[in-house]
Scaffold this motif. Structure first.
Motif, PDB file in Angstrom:
ATOM      1  N   LEU A 204       0.926  -1.366  -0.111  1.00 33.00           N
ATOM      2  CA  LEU A 204      -0.262   0.152   0.124  1.00 33.00           C
ATOM      3  C   LEU A 204       1.233   1.361  -0.372  1.00 33.00           C
ATOM      4  O   LEU A 204       0.636   2.306   0.061  1.00 33.00           O
ATOM      5  N   GLY A 205       1.886   1.518   0.870  1.00 32.22           N
ATOM      6  CA  GLY A 205       3.233   1.882   0.901  1.00 32.22           C
ATOM      7  C   GLY A 205       4.151   2.055   1.849  1.00 32.22           C
ATOM      8  O   GLY A 205       4.803   0.701   1.412  1.00 32.22           O
ATOM      9  N   TRP A 206       4.025   2.898   2.431  1.00 31.80           N
ATOM     10  CA  TRP A 206       5.278   2.514   4.036  1.00 31.80           C
ATOM     11  C   TRP A 206       4.548   3.276   5.009  1.00 31.80           C
ATOM     12  O   TRP A 206       4.015   3.890   5.445  1.00 31.80           O
ATOM     13  N   PRO A 266      -1.390  16.221   5.281  1.00 34.62           N
ATOM     14  CA  PRO A 266      -1.283  15.834   3.838  1.00 34.62           C
ATOM     15  C   PRO A 266       0.656  16.460   4.308  1.00 34.62           C
ATOM     16  O   PRO A 266       1.039  16.881   4.207  1.00 34.62           O
ATOM     17  N   CYS A 267       1.122  15.436   2.772  1.00 31.04           N
ATOM     18  CA  CYS A 267       2.568  15.318   3.071  1.00 31.04           C
ATOM     19  C   CYS A 267       3.233  15.139   1.794  1.00 31.04           C
ATOM     20  O   CYS A 267       4.080  14.935   1.753  1.00 31.04           O
ATOM     21  N   GLU A 268       2.345  15.589   0.855  1.00 28.20           N
ATOM     22  CA  GLU A 268       2.378  15.434  -0.143  1.00 28.20           C
ATOM     23  C   GLU A 268       4.138  16.761  -0.696  1.00 28.20           C
ATOM     24  O   GLU A 268       4.525  17.538   0.109  1.00 28.20           O
ATOM     25  N   THR A 269       5.100  15.975  -1.879  1.00 22.43           N
ATOM     26  CA  THR A 269       5.976  16.631  -2.564  1.00 22.43           C
ATOM     27  C   THR A 269       5.277  17.962  -3.051  1.00 22.43           C
ATOM     28  O   THR A 269       4.619  17.858  -4.560  1.00 22.43           O
ATOM     29  N   GLY A 284      11.704  27.205   4.185  1.00 26.90           N
ATOM     30  CA  GLY A 284      10.653  25.514   4.586  1.00 26.90           C
ATOM     31  C   GLY A 284      10.072  25.159   3.224  1.00 26.90           C
ATOM     32  O   GLY A 284       9.918  25.400   2.398  1.00 26.90           O
ATOM     33  N   ASP A 285       8.853  24.622   4.062  1.00 28.01           N
ATOM     34  CA  ASP A 285       7.814  24.234   4.187  1.00 28.01           C
ATOM     35  C   ASP A 285       6.536  25.150   2.529  1.00 28.01           C
ATOM     36  O   ASP A 285       6.226  24.764   1.978  1.00 28.01           O
ATOM     37  N   ALA A 286       7.006  26.541   2.672  1.00 24.10           N
ATOM     38  CA  ALA A 286       6.544  27.310   2.259  1.00 24.10           C
ATOM     39  C   ALA A 286       7.126  27.378   0.745  1.00 24.10           C
ATOM     40  O   ALA A 286       6.566  27.466  -0.344  1.00 24.10           O
ATOM     41  N   ALA A 287       9.084  26.716   0.718  1.00 21.64           N
ATOM     42  CA  ALA A 287       9.077  27.138  -0.339  1.00 21.64           C
ATOM     43  C   ALA A 287       8.383  25.516  -1.047  1.00 21.64           C
ATOM     44  O   ALA A 287       8.797  25.796  -2.522  1.00 21.64           O
ATOM     45  N   SER A 288       8.927  24.522  -0.607  1.00 17.93           N
ATOM     46  CA  SER A 288       8.601  23.198  -1.008  1.00 17.93           C
ATOM     47  C   SER A 288       8.744  22.321   0.504  1.00 17.93           C
ATOM     48  O   SER A 288       9.077  22.418   1.078  1.00 17.93           O
ATOM     49  N   GLY A 289       7.711  21.313  -0.089  1.00 16.04           N
ATOM     50  CA  GLY A 289       7.781  20.422   1.142  1.00 16.04           C
ATOM     51  C   GLY A 289       8.327  18.760   0.009  1.00 16.04           C
ATOM     52  O   GLY A 289       8.169  18.698  -1.080  1.00 16.04           O
ATOM     53  N   LEU A 290       8.698  18.258   0.821  1.00 13.15           N
ATOM     54  CA  LEU A 290       9.225  16.998   1.670  1.00 13.15           C
ATOM     55  C   LEU A 290       8.785  16.287   0.888  1.00 13.15           C
ATOM     56  O   LEU A 290       8.341  15.887   2.256  1.00 13.15           O
ATOM     57  N   ASP A 291       8.507  15.251   0.541  1.00 13.00           N
ATOM     58  CA  ASP A 291       7.914  13.248   1.193  1.00 13.00           C
ATOM     59  C   ASP A 291       9.128  13.345   2.365  1.00 13.00           C
ATOM     60  O   ASP A 291       9.887  13.268   2.450  1.00 13.00           O
ATOM     61  N   PRO A 292       8.550  12.623   3.110  1.00 12.17           N
ATOM     62  CA  PRO A 292       9.130  12.452   4.688  1.00 12.17           C
ATOM     63  C   PRO A 292      10.187  11.797   4.839  1.00 12.17           C
ATOM     64  O   PRO A 292      10.691  10.690   5.136  1.00 12.17           O
ATOM     65  N   LEU A 293      10.129  10.600   3.433  1.00 11.83           N
ATOM     66  CA  LEU A 293      11.193   9.628   3.432  1.00 11.83           C
ATOM     67  C   LEU A 293      12.155  10.112   3.127  1.00 11.83           C
ATOM     68  O   LEU A 293      13.380   9.651   3.884  1.00 11.83           O
TER      69      LEU A 293
END
Length: 377
Positions: A204-206, A266-269, A284-293
């Protein structure tokens, strides 16, 4: 309406990225104010902090090694990814020392206190509602618990997370690469639990599990929103059933209690089309949101805060190229991240027909770049 308050820089958002920007500016003697919409009482996900963050924190005068039970050492990462058995990546040999398992509420509150100790006004329960550009300055209308206030500044920082509320007001669009979402629960930590981050991939994912201060453990399932809904993972019974099917993770954390409090996030790239403009920057996330991986959210927040502070100092000193250079560096870093992300997902080949992995395996560096052209509504 309160009388206007004037600052060199106004930071919208008091998380890691916003506070690190403010602290870096304040340590250089610049007047800066932070607007934070909470009292730091809201739940924020626990994270494992990379050893590389030591250098960034030390630049801000912050040390975690003396914080006792607030932050606990992390010895490394165990990952059952691309194979049935976990592989261990130790932090012991890292020149920066161990990593840390951190409670984000406590980390954010610690950084907030550090900023206030350096004379930074931190207005809690306050949000920037409207920005206007007048005669080379920003006029910011902010909403507080007691009413509206008006502040003016020479430059403004968007540290509002994936909402990017300041950048959007400045005309910047945000683009999404995927629809990743996390479903998390905080459980009681079993006796003798290893002080490592455990990652386990499934059809399903991780999943990941990491210790938290206070003898707790955060357990999270990550997949695309539609797949989580279809699998019933947004309900306790479905989530627990999926946890019981893991090979390593449930053995680590035990059986959850019948009553669970879920946190769905939500934690989309995703990324802004540009991370700066006329006397404004996003961090930070305002500039770009990274996958928690990537396990790099806090480190990126600290670095982008430092880099933004350097760009703002130069820009306010008359260097018109400083903010465009910062924005270009953020864009280049995001492109490099996309390539690394694709490579990491490609190492898991056990479920090529499962939708989650199929979506990621079909993506190439070129197609990922094309996907970013789809704007978030």
């Amino acid at each position: 309406m309160s009388p206007a308050r004037q600052y060199a820089v106004l930071v919208a958002g008091g998380g890691v990225a916003g506070i690190s920007t403010a602290l870096a500016l304040a340590r250089e003697g610049m007047s800066v104010c932070v607007l934070e919409r909470t009292r730091y009482e809201q739940w924020r996900p626990g994270e494992t902090l990379s050893p590389l963050a030591h250098a960034e924190l030390s630049r801000l005068g912050v040390s975690l090694s003396e914080r006792g039970e607030d932050f606990i050492p992390s010895h490394g990462i165990e990952a059952a990814w691309g194979s049935e058995q976990p592989r261990f990546h130790s932090f012991i040999t890292n020149p920066y020392g161990e990593g840390w398992h951190v409670d984000r509420q406590r980390l954010d509150a610690l950084l907030a206190r550090q900023a206030e100790a350096h004379g930074v006004p931190l207005l809690r329960l306050t949000s920037a509602m409207k920005l206007e550009r007048e005669q080379g300055r920003w006029r910011v209308h902010a909403q507080t618990a007691s009413g509206e206030v008006e502040l003016t500044c020479e430059a403004v920082v968007d540290a509002t997370g994936r909402a990017s509320s300041v950048a959007r007001q400045c005309g910047a669009r945000r683009y999404r690469v995927d629809a990743l979402c996390s479903v998390s629960a905080v459980l009681e930590q079993p006796e003798g639990m290893a002080q490592t981050l455990l990652v386990e991939s499934t059809p399903l994912g991780w999943w990941y599990a990491a210790p938290l201060p206070g003898r707790r453990v955060i357990v999270s399932l990550l997949s695309d929103t539609d797949l989580l809904t279809r699998a019933g993972a947004l309900r306790p019974a479905g989530w627990c059933a999926l946890l019981s099917a893991t090979r390593h993770l449930q053995a680590r954390v035990g059986t959850p209690p019948e009553s669970l409090l879920f946190h769905i996030r939500p934690c989309e790239t995703s990324s802004l089309e540009r991370s700066g403009g006329e006397r404004w920057v996003a961090v930070g996330d305002a500039a770009s949101g990274l996958d928690p991986l990537s396990s790099g959210g806090i480190l990126k927040a600290l670095r982008s805060g430092r880099q933004a502070a350097e760009a703002l100092r130069s820009a306010l000193g008359g260097d018109d190229t400083a903010i465009p250079r910062y924005a270009e560096a953020q864009s280049s870093g995001f492109t490099q991240y996309l390539t690394a992300r694709l490579g990491h997902y490609a190492t898991e080949q056990r479920w090529p027909d499962a939708p989650f992995w199929q979506r990621r395996m079909e993506a190439s560096a070129a197609s990922a770049k094309l996907q970013t052209e789809r704007a978030i509504p």
